[in-house]
Design an enzyme around this catalytic site. Structure first.
Site, mmCIF file in Angstrom:
data_model
loop_
_atom_site.group_PDB
_atom_site.id
_atom_site.type_symbol
_atom_site.label_atom_id
_atom_site.label_comp_id
_atom_site.label_asym_id
_atom_site.label_seq_id
_atom_site.Cartn_x
_atom_site.Cartn_y
_atom_site.Cartn_z
ATOM 1 N N HIS B 123 0.819 -1.253 -0.033
ATOM 2 C CA HIS B 123 -0.076 -0.075 0.096
ATOM 3 C C HIS B 123 0.838 1.341 -0.065
ATOM 4 O O HIS B 123 2.010 1.206 0.632
ATOM 5 C CB HIS B 123 -0.822 0.065 1.347
ATOM 6 C CG HIS B 123 -1.741 1.096 1.269
ATOM 7 N ND1 HIS B 123 -1.562 2.298 1.743
ATOM 8 C CD2 HIS B 123 -3.202 0.879 1.309
ATOM 9 C CE1 HIS B 123 -2.778 2.907 1.768
ATOM 10 N NE2 HIS B 123 -3.596 2.184 1.389
ATOM 11 N N ASP B 198 2.975 -4.945 8.018
ATOM 12 C CA ASP B 198 1.728 -4.118 7.973
ATOM 13 C C ASP B 198 0.512 -4.956 8.008
ATOM 14 O O ASP B 198 0.184 -5.747 7.004
ATOM 15 C CB ASP B 198 1.873 -3.249 6.573
ATOM 16 C CG ASP B 198 0.568 -2.501 6.236
ATOM 17 O OD1 ASP B 198 -0.404 -2.613 6.976
ATOM 18 O OD2 ASP B 198 0.509 -2.097 5.093
ATOM 19 N N GLN B 201 -4.528 -5.243 6.713
ATOM 20 C CA GLN B 201 -5.527 -6.230 6.414
ATOM 21 C C GLN B 201 -5.380 -7.359 6.924
ATOM 22 O O GLN B 201 -6.223 -8.422 6.545
ATOM 23 C CB GLN B 201 -5.196 -6.374 4.665
ATOM 24 C CG GLN B 201 -5.211 -5.026 3.846
ATOM 25 C CD GLN B 201 -6.882 -4.690 3.835
ATOM 26 O OE1 GLN B 201 -7.948 -5.348 4.203
ATOM 27 N NE2 GLN B 201 -6.913 -3.430 3.262
ATOM 28 N N LYS B 224 -10.796 -0.838 9.893
ATOM 29 C CA LYS B 224 -10.912 -2.086 9.093
ATOM 30 C C LYS B 224 -11.025 -3.192 10.095
ATOM 31 O O LYS B 224 -11.311 -4.186 9.299
ATOM 32 C CB LYS B 224 -9.540 -2.081 8.392
ATOM 33 C CG LYS B 224 -9.105 -0.881 7.167
ATOM 34 C CD LYS B 224 -7.833 -1.445 6.455
ATOM 35 C CE LYS B 224 -7.425 -0.390 5.824
ATOM 36 N NZ LYS B 224 -8.026 0.140 4.554
ATOM 37 N N CYS B 364 -4.796 2.366 -4.066
ATOM 38 C CA CYS B 364 -3.444 3.083 -3.350
ATOM 39 C C CYS B 364 -2.105 2.083 -3.518
ATOM 40 O O CYS B 364 -1.609 2.004 -2.528
ATOM 41 C CB CYS B 364 -3.599 3.156 -1.690
ATOM 42 S SG CYS B 364 -4.842 4.506 -1.444
#
Ligand code: PLP
Lengths: 151, 406
Positions: B123, B198, B201, B224, B364
């Site tokens: 991202h 990261d 997600q 999220k 993104c």
């Protein structure tokens, strides 16, 4: 054609009018000019719409126009409508048309004379209901303005 | 707990609303998730009954607000199996957490001799941030290509003694691939490189255990994972946080201030300058609790079954192409796709008319999307409240869209 769920949507049919879909499926004036007087590539990096506009101008009249590119139905059909409309028009008329198209997309009132002037382009009106797509509709017109207003 | 999607759906008020006259089918979960009533109520309850600033007052409301705020930190620790809640820093979102690591750790620890490894599927937040660090320190930024899946030998070829940081997405928001962090960490340890994951997600959708993974940094956003917007998390190992200097200054992050100097507060407050997003933290704790009640294994299993089903359906469609469908990597509930003729924006607009919300654009991840020879894609992404029936509705709407446009 099966449009089960879709044909019922007035907004959608308003945006993707027959004229729009026709220009999207069969865009006009796409073959490039051999010796363009003016040429500009524009794109919208956010959605990836791309258009190349080429013009031949003689004695303040658009004698040749080519619009080609790739992207969404709105940007591409708008480019095709643009090409069809400005072919053989004077640059003054073109500036006028651009102004009216912008006015229409901003939802400002436009007169019957103006509607006559812009012709089939009126079909882009439906896009107004989808604010995020107005940029797509105006991509080619902004480029054209840059091209012919340049000294 | 038995996973019952119909029961879960009842917890999400927004799923009752109509969009363009149709039942909402929300398939844009990778962008942000919907919120259960418990989370929404906790925000209201905070402002109705407990609102006060934290760590400041001796009065009862301030004590209650502080307790709730700190309790949420413990709930987040539980979610990611973090042994000490002082390792949890509240930020605005995953992006801010990344910027914190860049400013407070990377700029002090990297030089033009060093290098950072990221993947080609990051991202922008985990890409541009390191580009900037590279610009400022002169360090090298290396890309591990995971378009065809994670390949350990590619990684081995890239890493060396000068690698100081490996910053990778746990799950790609475009491809849906899950990067096997457990294969990355041992090699990174061998070269004494730090590992940043990261988790924007992954944390919302699967069990993530920072102890078992033995990672140095983990970043994610509450919005999220059923929480509100405007709040995110940085997890980091305590010894790293102890050594790092704050990059934001002001109230709450100091212990003692004179006109000449200031002493930093203890962890985690050293990194939480200014009045924080108190209701955001509290309701994020509630969201974490909600997920833990369901069980992250169950969340993953549910989304996995939906994704498998959807991928099969997509393969039956002509002219629609799933990005990265050739790869048999473990994957989460994200399906990015294109149509041979129709632009994603047209697909998105037509689906919206059917009440189906999907994402369209570059997600993104501009360079990654471009590497597939397209400038934009459509994306459907799933969560705990999505059903197989919604997948059928999606596929049917895609077929209609094709009939309509082509
Ligand atoms: C993989 C990944 N990383 C980071 C982010 C950034 O999250 P936020 O915008 O909440 O900071 C996102 C959000 O789309 C993401 O999908």
């Amino acid at each position: 054609m099966n449009m089960s769920g879709l044909s019922g949507s007035d907004d959608l049919n308003g945006m993707y009018e027959d004229i729009i879909l026709d220009h999207y499926r069969n865009p006009r004036n796409t073959s490039s000019l051999s010796k363009p007087d003016l040429e500009l590539d524009v794109n919208n990096p956010f959605c990836g719409d791309e258009l190349k506009i080429q013009l031949n101008i003689k004695d303040d009249t658009i004698t040749g126009v080519s619009v080609s590119g790739q992207g969404c139905a709105i940007s591409q059909s708008s480019g095709s409508l643009l090409a069809e409309r400005i072919q053989d028009s004077s640059t003054d008329t073109v500036i006028h048309v651009i102004e009216k198209v912008r006015k229409m997309m901003k939802d400002e009132p436009i007169s019957d004379d103006d509607l006559d002037l812009i012709g089939d382009i009126e079909a882009l009106q439906g896009v107004k209901k989808f604010p995020v797509r107005i940029k797509c509709a105006l991509l080619g017109w902004s480029a054209l303005e840059d091209l012919i207003k340049k000294p | 707990m038995q996973f019952d999607v119909e029961e879960i759906r009842k917890d999400f008020p927004i799923l009752n609303r109509k969009v363009n006259g149709k039942d909402l089918v929300y398939l844009d979960n990778a962008a942000t998730s919907q919120k259960p009533k418990e989370v929404i109520d906790s925000i209201r309850d905070y402002y109705m009954n407990h609102n006060a600033n934290v760590h400041r007052g001796v009065h009862l409301l301030s004590v209650e607000a502080t307790d709730a705020y700190e309790n949420a930190r413990i709930q987040i620790s539980d979610l990611i199996n973090c042994p000490n809640s002082n390792s949890i820093i509240w930020t605005r979102n995953a992006t801010e957490s990344l910027n914190l690591v860049a400013s407070s750790w990377a700029l002090d620890n990297l030089t033009k001799e060093s290098n950072i490894i990221i993947t080609n599927a990051e991202h922008h937040s985990n890409l541009v941030t390191w580009q900037q660090v590279s610009e400022k320190t002169g360090c090298d930024l290396r890309y591990l290509n995971i378009s065809d899946g994670f390949d350990l030998s590619d990684f081995e070829n890239l890493i060396d003694e000068k690698t100081k940081l490996v910053a990778v997405t746990h799950m790609s928001n475009v491809l849906g691939y899950v990067v096997p962090i457990e294969e990355i960490v041992p090699l990174a340890r061998k070269y004494d490189a730090r590992v940043l994951v990261d988790g924007a997600q992954s944390v919302p959708h699967m069990p993530v255990d920072v102890l078992a993974l033995d990672i140095d940094f983990l970043v994610f956003s509450a919005h999220k994972m059923l929480g509100p917007t405007g709040i995110g998390v940085l997890y980091a190992k305590l010894d790293l946080l102890e050594d790092m200097n704050p990059y934001m200054f002001g109230g709450d992050m100091i212990l003692e201030v004179t006109y000449e100097d200031a002493k930093w507060n203890r962890l985690p407050y050293k990194f939480e300058a200014g009045t924080p997003n108190i209701s955001g933290a509290i309701s994020t704790g509630v969201a974490a609790n909600y997920l833990m009640k369901i069980g992250m294994e169950n969340v993953w299993e549910h989304e996995n079954s939906i994704t498998k089903y959807a991928l099969e359906k997509f393969r039956e469609l002509n002219n629609f192409n799933v990005i990265g469908d050739n790869v048999t990597q473990r994957r989460g509930g994200v399906i990015s796709f294109t149509h041979n003729k129709i632009h994603p924006h047209d697909i998105g607009t037509i689906l919206d008319k059917q009440g189906i919300a999907i994402r369209t654009g570059h997600h993104c991840a501009m360079p990654l999307i471009r590497s597939y020879g397209v400038v934009a894609a459509a994306r459907a992404s799933f969560y705990i409240y999505n059903t197989l029936q919604e997948v059928d509705q999606l596929v049917e709407a895609l077929q209609d869209a094709e009939d309509f446009m082509v």
